[in-house]
Every structure is written in C-alpha cells, then in structure tokens.
Design a protein around this motif. Structure first.
Motif, PDB file in Angstrom:
ATOM      1  N   ALA A 204       0.767  -1.121   0.077  1.00 51.14           N
ATOM      2  CA  ALA A 204      -0.056   0.098   0.070  1.00 51.14           C
ATOM      3  C   ALA A 204       0.991   1.202   0.149  1.00 51.14           C
ATOM      4  N   ASN A 205       2.019   1.059   0.685  1.00 50.98           N
ATOM      5  CA  ASN A 205       3.060   2.276   0.657  1.00 50.98           C
ATOM      6  C   ASN A 205       3.595   2.615  -0.566  1.00 50.98           C
ATOM      7  N   PHE A 206       3.772   1.590  -1.294  1.00 50.94           N
ATOM      8  CA  PHE A 206       4.426   1.615  -2.573  1.00 50.94           C
ATOM      9  C   PHE A 206       3.449   2.284  -3.597  1.00 50.94           C
ATOM     10  N   LEU A 207       2.088   1.846  -3.545  1.00 48.26           N
ATOM     11  CA  LEU A 207       1.249   2.456  -4.523  1.00 48.26           C
ATOM     12  C   LEU A 207       1.027   3.741  -4.046  1.00 48.26           C
ATOM     13  N   ASN A 208       0.992   4.049  -2.915  1.00 48.60           N
ATOM     14  CA  ASN A 208       0.743   5.479  -2.454  1.00 48.60           C
ATOM     15  C   ASN A 208       1.789   6.334  -3.008  1.00 48.60           C
ATOM     16  N   MET A 209       3.306   6.026  -2.685  1.00 48.69           N
ATOM     17  CA  MET A 209       4.224   6.644  -3.228  1.00 48.69           C
ATOM     18  C   MET A 209       4.299   7.015  -4.745  1.00 48.69           C
ATOM     19  N   LEU A 210       3.570   5.933  -5.517  1.00 46.48           N
ATOM     20  CA  LEU A 210       3.578   6.222  -6.952  1.00 46.48           C
ATOM     21  C   LEU A 210       2.306   7.039  -7.224  1.00 46.48           C
ATOM     22  N   PHE A 211       1.294   6.754  -6.922  1.00 44.59           N
ATOM     23  CA  PHE A 211       0.000   7.395  -7.213  1.00 44.59           C
ATOM     24  C   PHE A 211      -0.522   8.422  -6.529  1.00 44.59           C
ATOM     25  N   ARG A 212      -0.032   8.867  -5.277  1.00 42.23           N
ATOM     26  CA  ARG A 212      -0.654   9.748  -4.538  1.00 42.23           C
ATOM     27  C   ARG A 212      -0.518  11.232  -5.389  1.00 42.23           C
ATOM     28  N   ILE A 213      -1.754  11.896  -5.288  1.00 40.24           N
ATOM     29  CA  ILE A 213      -1.533  13.418  -6.033  1.00 40.24           C
ATOM     30  C   ILE A 213      -2.020  14.520  -4.654  1.00 40.24           C
ATOM     31  N   GLY A 214      -1.319  15.453  -4.509  1.00 43.32           N
ATOM     32  CA  GLY A 214      -1.516  16.557  -3.645  1.00 43.32           C
ATOM     33  C   GLY A 214      -1.549  15.841  -2.314  1.00 43.32           C
ATOM     34  N   GLY A 215      -2.370  16.269  -1.409  1.00 43.49           N
ATOM     35  CA  GLY A 215      -2.240  15.973   0.233  1.00 43.49           C
ATOM     36  C   GLY A 215      -3.026  14.770   0.468  1.00 43.49           C
ATOM     37  N   ARG A 216      -3.893  14.326  -0.503  1.00 44.14           N
ATOM     38  CA  ARG A 216      -4.834  13.194  -0.422  1.00 44.14           C
ATOM     39  C   ARG A 216      -3.938  11.706  -0.283  1.00 44.14           C
ATOM     40  N   GLU A 217      -4.157  10.721   0.588  1.00 48.03           N
ATOM     41  CA  GLU A 217      -3.391   9.463   0.676  1.00 48.03           C
ATOM     42  C   GLU A 217      -4.111   8.917  -0.341  1.00 48.03           C
ATOM     43  N   TYR A 218      -3.417   7.935  -1.297  1.00 45.67           N
ATOM     44  CA  TYR A 218      -4.021   7.285  -2.191  1.00 45.67           C
ATOM     45  C   TYR A 218      -4.591   6.118  -1.705  1.00 45.67           C
ATOM     46  N   GLN A 219      -5.609   5.737  -1.921  1.00 46.62           N
ATOM     47  CA  GLN A 219      -6.322   4.560  -1.255  1.00 46.62           C
ATOM     48  C   GLN A 219      -6.832   3.684  -2.407  1.00 46.62           C
ATOM     49  N   PRO A 220      -6.267   2.538  -2.593  1.00 41.46           N
ATOM     50  CA  PRO A 220      -6.188   1.859  -3.780  1.00 41.46           C
ATOM     51  C   PRO A 220      -7.374   0.681  -2.935  1.00 41.46           C
ATOM     52  N   PRO A 221      -8.232   0.012  -3.968  1.00 49.18           N
ATOM     53  CA  PRO A 221      -9.094  -0.933  -3.475  1.00 49.18           C
ATOM     54  C   PRO A 221      -8.404  -2.148  -2.864  1.00 49.18           C
ATOM     55  N   PRO A 222      -8.649  -2.758  -1.577  1.00 51.41           N
ATOM     56  CA  PRO A 222      -7.690  -3.878  -1.000  1.00 51.41           C
ATOM     57  C   PRO A 222      -7.578  -4.968  -1.815  1.00 51.41           C
ATOM     58  N   ALA A 223      -8.545  -5.306  -2.959  1.00 49.12           N
ATOM     59  CA  ALA A 223      -8.246  -6.429  -3.675  1.00 49.12           C
ATOM     60  C   ALA A 223      -7.162  -6.019  -4.750  1.00 49.12           C
ATOM     61  N   LEU A 378      -3.176  -2.449 -13.162  1.00 48.24           N
ATOM     62  CA  LEU A 378      -3.346  -1.676 -11.866  1.00 48.24           C
ATOM     63  C   LEU A 378      -2.578  -0.280 -11.967  1.00 48.24           C
ATOM     64  N   GLY A 379      -2.242   0.066 -13.255  1.00 49.74           N
ATOM     65  CA  GLY A 379      -1.911   1.452 -13.705  1.00 49.74           C
ATOM     66  C   GLY A 379      -0.478   1.680 -13.695  1.00 49.74           C
ATOM     67  N   PHE A 380       0.172   0.541 -13.879  1.00 55.27           N
ATOM     68  CA  PHE A 380       1.669   0.781 -13.891  1.00 55.27           C
ATOM     69  C   PHE A 380       2.128   0.816 -15.411  1.00 55.27           C
ATOM     70  N   PRO A 381       2.896   1.993 -15.673  1.00 52.93           N
ATOM     71  CA  PRO A 381       3.349   2.117 -17.231  1.00 52.93           C
ATOM     72  C   PRO A 381       4.546   0.808 -17.460  1.00 52.93           C
ATOM     73  N   VAL A 382       4.481   0.360 -18.723  1.00 54.84           N
ATOM     74  CA  VAL A 382       5.317  -0.585 -19.078  1.00 54.84           C
ATOM     75  C   VAL A 382       6.727  -0.788 -18.544  1.00 54.84           C
ATOM     76  N   GLU A 383       7.236   0.581 -18.798  1.00 58.19           N
ATOM     77  CA  GLU A 383       8.701   0.607 -18.362  1.00 58.19           C
ATOM     78  C   GLU A 383       9.146   0.156 -16.912  1.00 58.19           C
ATOM     79  N   LEU A 384       7.889   0.080 -15.925  1.00 60.74           N
ATOM     80  CA  LEU A 384       7.913  -0.475 -14.735  1.00 60.74           C
ATOM     81  C   LEU A 384       7.960  -1.810 -14.503  1.00 60.74           C
ATOM     82  N   PHE A 385       7.510  -2.253 -15.481  1.00 67.99           N
ATOM     83  CA  PHE A 385       7.264  -3.771 -15.230  1.00 67.99           C
ATOM     84  C   PHE A 385       8.532  -4.768 -14.687  1.00 67.99           C
ATOM     85  N   PRO A 386       9.667  -4.440 -15.325  1.00 69.02           N
ATOM     86  CA  PRO A 386      10.966  -5.127 -14.822  1.00 69.02           C
ATOM     87  C   PRO A 386      11.093  -4.903 -13.200  1.00 69.02           C
TER      88      PRO A 386
END
Ligand code: CMC
Length: 434
Positions: A204-223, A378-386
């Motif tokens: 969850a921390n990884f996704l937050n560091m990637l996708f958070r915009i502004g002050g709001r914590e990014y809250q991805p669906p638990p699934a 999940l929204g990752f760009p292709v360059e991030l796959f490896p």
C-alpha cells in the motif's frame, strides 16, 4: 541378483587410453566436476573438463532456499508450496521465511515488518542522483545505478562477514527498493516525490508513493493491494536463475551487497529474463487484434520471433506461478474492468498449448505471460514492469547472497574456457604486415 553393485560411484572408461576411473556420486545424481580432472591422456595434460554453455547441466551451488521441480511444475520456498504461500501469506512474511528458513511467530513478524517499514526513506542525496537522469530514462537503468550508488552511502556494508551488518543491508534494500522504484516513476511524470508513509503496508505504501496526488493519501481497493502482494510473493525467489547467478558470481569476489545487487538487476533487465513481462505487453500491443495472431504465430514457427512469456529453462510443464497469476488477473479485472489485451493472450495460449511446435518443445506460459496484464490494469506503465520483478526478487537475491557468503565450499567464481583462438605467434612489425 541385481546387475549393479551398491557403491555410489560412477565408472568411467577413457576409450582414448583404455584407463578406468571411479568417481563418487553425491546426493541428487551429481558428480564433482573436479573429479574429471584426473582423466588425461598424457601426464602433462590439464585434464578433462565439462563444456556447458549457459550452465544447462551444471550445479553451481548447494542451496536450502527454493526448490523448483521443473518437470512437475512445482515451486517451494523453504519447503512450502507456492500455492499455499500465495493463498495464506503476505510478502513480508514470505521474505522472513526465505531469509530465515522458518515462518515467523507473530512477534518475529511484527519486529521484521517494523524494521523494514522504518528503513524506507532514502538519503536526500539519492534523490539528487535520480534528478540527474533524463526525463525519459528507463526505470531499470535508474534503479541499477541508484542501487549501486547506495554502496557509497553505507560504507560499513563491506563488512560482509559480520552477520549484523549483513542483515542491516538486507533490511535497507528490501525497504528502499519500492521507494526508489516509485521515485523513478514520479521522475518520468515530473511529479514531486512522495515520502514513505509508515502507517501503510509494504504494497500500500508503494502504491501511495507512486500514485498519490496532492495531500490526499492514495487509497487503492484492498483487492488490488492484495493482488500486488501475491505477485510479489510469486517473484520472491526462483533459485539459480540468471540474475541470482549473477548475484552469486559478483558476490563471490566479496563486494558489498549493493554492488552485487546492481549487477543482478542488470541481469534481470534483459528480455529473456525479467524484461520479458515488458516484452510480452509490447508484443500483445503489436499484435493488436486476434485477427493478427495467425500471422504472428507463423513467424514464431519460422523461428523469426519468440512468443514472449513462453518457455522456461527449468519448467517443462505449466509454470505454477502462471496458474496463480491467471486467477489473480480475474480478481483484478473484476475491480478494474477487463484488459482488452487479455483476449489476445488467451488466444495465443490456446493455440500454443495445442500446436506441435510448442508441445514438442515443452513451451508453456511462464510467470511473465499474464503478470504484465495485471500490472497494466493496476496502472503501472510498461517501463516499470521489470522493476516490479526486481522489488520482490530483492529478497531472493539477498538470501542467496548470504547463503553463498557463509558457505565454506564456495570460492570466487572463475569458470574455465575451451580456447579456440590463434596458437602462439610472434609480434609482426607494422611494415611487415600485409
Ligand atoms: N517462443 C518460441 N520458441 C521458443 C521459445 C519461445 N518463447 N522459447 C524457446 N523456444 C524454442 C527455441 O527456439 C528452441 O527451439 P529449437 O530447439 O528448434 O532451436 C527450443 O524452444 C529451446 O529453447 P532454448 O532457447 O534452447 O531454451 P532455454 O532454456 O535456453 O531458454 C528461455 C529459456 C526462457 C530463455 C526461452 O524459453 C525464452 O526465450 N522465452 C521467452 C522469454 C521469456 O518469456 N522469458 C521469461 C522466463 S520466466 C521468468 C524468469 O525467470 O526470468
């Protein structure tokens, strides 16, 4: 009466000389390569070696970490089947298991999670290094360089014989990899880096560091968080693959683990290894529609192309990780909507599982065939796959590195060659050259 005797030995007759040799057979149908050295025609000869490009039949080490039974499609970490770990465990618990050999108690797990969580920050100078890259630099190039650079931030890491120092670097690397990966992504986007949040789980921390915009914590669906955790479990280790071998080979000259791991990551980056997930996605996009599949498959049959995400050096059956990923993909697509490339992937798989070319060569989907579809959803760009392969494989590399460092049988890796070049000759002065 059995026609064999009970000695665990192998008798070798050298037909060139008629001499007989007897060498020990160790556990697992193995002989020591050095036992071949005694086989020679003349006394002054070097002695016999095994020639094995790509190490296809050479055991480079003993290991107690991961067992792949390729013919049966079995993968076990420390004896636990991958299916059970993917269903019941978490990535950090699997890390503990891989590093320590046993599943943790609750107290042990809490302490380990705490340590990893509190080492997620990177020195601000690391961010300055990252900022020096071009806006479109590939994430893997950035990651490889930055992991090598970490060596200069922790000079004590050279004390690789000290178990506490080793463990401190292992925790640091596990903790910092998601931070570095997220920063490379934000760099491409021109977005400010998001600092780690210690109240969030590893994924969850990884996704937050990637996708958070502004002050709001990014809250991805638990699934989705869980799906990423499962993908990380599946990629945690895979015994003596190309990048792990690189880790062991580099580590055998005893540099610090940051430098060794930068080398392992470079080995992972290639399209035949961890770069395959990126290559699969690009291949599916290139095929574009199911109508184009027959022409594509024809080029594979003609040997002009490879069906990326298919085939494996060890698995000669369905890769068990691919089965789990396929199921996880269905669960992710329920939340995100179906990835349209899935239809092309399913059709490719259907054809490949029936066609003689693939059946004859035991080519089945591997871990990379479906993982990219989930990453994309999940929204990752292709360059991030490896990079998404490198983050979880960190634990495997480091566990294998530590096993090597304490293994008294290991030496600096230094294979032999069969020299096919020019025999000795004298230097020719320039004016005499043709
Ligand atoms: N598509 C078409 N033909 C293939 C493929 C493929 N993906 N993989 C192997 N072959 C053929 C190959 O051409 C050869 O045919 P022939 O005997 O007629 O020359 C035969 O199968 C054996 O192949 P190989 O290259 O000798 O096998 P290997 O064990 O050296 O290579 C591999 C294993 C994974 C590099 C290879 O299967 C491959 O290139 N696959 C595509 C890349 C890929 O998906 N890599 C990810 C591996 S799993 C994740 C990881 O651990 O990295």
């Amino acid at each position: 009466m059995p026609s064999h005797d009970t000695r665990n030995t192998l008798s070798i007759t050298d037909n060139r000389t008629g001499r007989q040799y007897e060498v020990d057979v160790l556990d697992g149908d193995v002989i020591r390569a050095m036992d071949l050295r005694q086989i020679r025609v003349n006394d002054g000869d070097f002695g016999m070696m095994a020639y094995d490009p790509g190490f296809t039949n050479t055991a480079f080490t003993t290991s107690r970490i991961t067992d792949v039974k390729g013919g049966k499609g079995i993968l076990e970490y420390r004896g636990y089947p991958i299916e059970q770990l993917a269903e019941h465990s978490t990535f950090l618990e699997v890390c503990y298991l891989i590093l320590n050999g046993e599943l943790p108690t609750q107290a042990e797990l809490d302490e380990f999670v705490h340590q990893v969580t509190y080492h997620t920050y990177v020195h601000e100078n690391v961010t300055t290094i990252l900022q020096g890259f071009r806006y479109n630099a590939h994430s893997m190039g950035m990651m490889i360089s930055t992991v090598a650079a970490l060596s200069t931030f922790y000079p004590e890491a050279k004390q690789i014989d000290d178990p506490d120092v080793r463990r401190a670097q292992i925790v640091r690397l596990l903790a910092k990899m998601p931070t570095l990966a997220a920063y490379t992504y934000r760099h491409h986007k021109g977005l400010p880096y998001v600092y780690p949040e210690n109240n969030l789980s590893y994924t969850a921390n990884f996704l937050n560091m990637l996708f958070r915009i502004g002050g709001r914590e990014y809250q991805p669906p638990p699934a989705l968080v869980r799906a990423l955790d499962i993908l990380f479990i599946l990629h945690a280790d895979h015994e003596q693959n190309c990048s792990t071998t690189a880790m062991r080979v580099i580590g055998s000259s005893r540099p610090d683990p940051y430098c060794a791991m930068a080398g392992a990551m470079a080995a992972l980056y290639g399209p035949l290894h961890g770069g395959a997930n990126e290559a699969v996605l690009r291949m599916l996009v290139e095929i574009g529609t199911t109508d184009n599949i027959p022409a594509f498959m024809e080029s594979v049959r003609r040997g002009e192309r490879r069906l990326m995400g298919f085939g494996h050096r060890v698995y000669k059956a369905y890769d068990p990780r691919a089965t789990i990923i396929k199921k996880a993909a269905d669960e992710v697509f329920e939340v995100t909507g179906r990835n349209p490339l899935l239809d092309i992937a399913l059709e490719l798989e259907k054809i490949a599982l029936q066609e003689e070319y693939f059946v004859k060569r035991n080519l089945y989907p591997n871990v990379d065939f479906y993982s990219g579809l989930i990453y994309q959803a999940l929204g990752f760009p292709v360059e991030l796959f490896p990079v998404l392969f490198a983050i979880p494989r960190t634990v495997g590399w480091l566990a294998q590195w530590e096993e090597m460092v304490v293994d008294r049988e290991q030496k600096i890796a230094r294979p032999r060659q069969v020299f096919k070049g020019h025999p000795r000759r004298d230097y020719t002065p320039m004016e005499e050259r043709g």
